[in-house]
Design a protein around this motif. Structure first.
Motif, short mmCIF file in Angstrom:
data_model
loop_
_atom_site.label_atom_id
_atom_site.label_comp_id
_atom_site.label_asym_id
_atom_site.label_seq_id
_atom_site.Cartn_x
_atom_site.Cartn_y
_atom_site.Cartn_z
N LYS A 127 0.85 -1.18 0.00
CA LYS A 127 0.00 0.00 0.00
C LYS A 127 0.89 1.23 0.00
N PHE A 128 0.56 2.19 -0.83
CA PHE A 128 1.28 3.45 -0.90
C PHE A 128 1.10 4.20 0.42
N ILE A 129 2.19 4.72 0.96
CA ILE A 129 2.11 5.50 2.21
C ILE A 129 2.17 6.99 1.88
N VAL A 130 3.29 7.44 1.30
CA VAL A 130 3.48 8.86 1.01
C VAL A 130 4.64 9.01 0.05
N ILE A 138 1.74 12.19 -8.17
CA ILE A 138 2.84 11.25 -8.19
C ILE A 138 2.95 10.67 -9.59
N GLY A 139 4.16 10.63 -10.11
CA GLY A 139 4.39 10.11 -11.45
C GLY A 139 5.80 9.60 -11.59
N GLU A 140 6.27 9.58 -12.82
CA GLU A 140 7.59 9.08 -13.13
C GLU A 140 8.66 9.85 -12.36
N LEU A 141 9.66 9.13 -11.86
CA LEU A 141 10.82 9.66 -11.15
C LEU A 141 10.49 10.25 -9.77
N VAL A 142 9.30 9.99 -9.26
CA VAL A 142 8.93 10.44 -7.92
C VAL A 142 9.21 9.28 -6.96
N ILE A 143 9.88 9.57 -5.87
CA ILE A 143 10.18 8.55 -4.87
C ILE A 143 8.99 8.45 -3.93
N ALA A 144 8.53 7.22 -3.69
CA ALA A 144 7.39 7.01 -2.81
C ALA A 144 7.69 5.85 -1.87
N LYS A 155 13.85 -6.00 -2.02
CA LYS A 155 15.25 -5.60 -2.16
C LYS A 155 15.37 -4.52 -3.22
N PRO A 156 16.43 -3.70 -3.15
CA PRO A 156 16.65 -2.72 -4.21
C PRO A 156 16.78 -3.42 -5.56
N GLY A 157 16.18 -2.84 -6.59
CA GLY A 157 16.27 -3.40 -7.93
C GLY A 157 15.09 -4.25 -8.34
N GLN A 158 14.16 -4.50 -7.43
CA GLN A 158 12.96 -5.26 -7.80
C GLN A 158 11.95 -4.30 -8.42
N LEU A 159 11.20 -4.78 -9.41
CA LEU A 159 10.21 -3.96 -10.10
C LEU A 159 8.80 -4.46 -9.76
N TYR A 160 7.90 -3.51 -9.52
CA TYR A 160 6.52 -3.83 -9.19
C TYR A 160 5.58 -2.91 -9.96
N THR A 161 4.36 -3.36 -10.16
CA THR A 161 3.34 -2.57 -10.83
C THR A 161 2.56 -1.80 -9.79
N VAL A 162 2.32 -0.53 -10.06
CA VAL A 162 1.52 0.31 -9.17
C VAL A 162 0.16 0.48 -9.84
N TYR A 163 -0.91 0.28 -9.07
CA TYR A 163 -2.25 0.45 -9.63
C TYR A 163 -3.17 1.04 -8.58
#
Length: 176
Positions: A127-130, A138-144, A155-163
């Motif tokens: 779940k997105f926190i902030v 929030i969009g591309e290149l934004v840290i969340a 771990k760093p380097g894993q990719l996930y889909t945000v929906y």
């Protein structure tokens, strides 16, 4: 990139003055560091590097009142140049964001700028926190930040889909 942690990191010092009483502290400025520990001489040694950070109020989920912990906003890096009995002096080596009086210090730990892509952990539902800067858009290149981490095998380097999961009736008259 900052982080959220509960409890907050215990600071190893805080900036209490800058030479020339500048409002905006930046690269090459000399700052005075107050050490909250009695072993200041052992802690802030000349040549040692420290991350400057600021904590933001504890992040919580407004729907569940769950408190995730304090957000740590990383601001820059300083190097201790001189250590006196009750304070130390440091030079600002890097500044990522605005550094100010009252900002805190924690040990500097260099991170590799290279992130290797890794397999993602299966069946993770987070779940997105902030966003790091608390922006609404929030969009591309934004840290969340999300509510998952090392304990969930992320771990760093894993990719996930945000929906975004819409919960609205699709039938006529508002029936599902």
């Amino acid at each position: 990139v900052g982080f959220i942690r509960k409890p907050a990191v215990t600071p190893d010092g805080s900036i209490f003055k800058v030479i020339d009483d500048k409002t905006l502290i930046s690269v090459d400025d000399i700052v005075y560091i107050r050490n909250p520990h009695s072993d200041a001489a052992d802690n802030l040694i000349p040549g040692s590097r420290w991350t400057v950070y600021r904590t933001l109020k504890p992040t919580e989920d407004p729907k569940s009142d769950q408190k995730y912990g304090a957000q740590h906003l990383l601001l820059g890096i300083v190097e201790i140049t001189q250590n006196e009995h009750h304070y130390a002096m440091a030079k600002v080596l890097r500044s990522y964001r605005h550094i100010q009086i009252g900002d805190l210090l924690m040990p500097y730990r260099p991170n590799s700028p290279e992130i290797v892509i890794q397999d993602s952990t299966p069946d993770i539902q987070g779940k997105f926190i902030v966003s790091e800067n608390h922006s609404e858009m929030i969009g591309e290149l934004v840290i969340a930040f999300i509510d998952k981490g090392e304990a969930d095998d992320l771990k760093p380097g894993q990719l996930y889909t945000v929906y975004y999961q819409e919960n609205a009736p699709v039938g006529p008259g508002g029936k599902s």
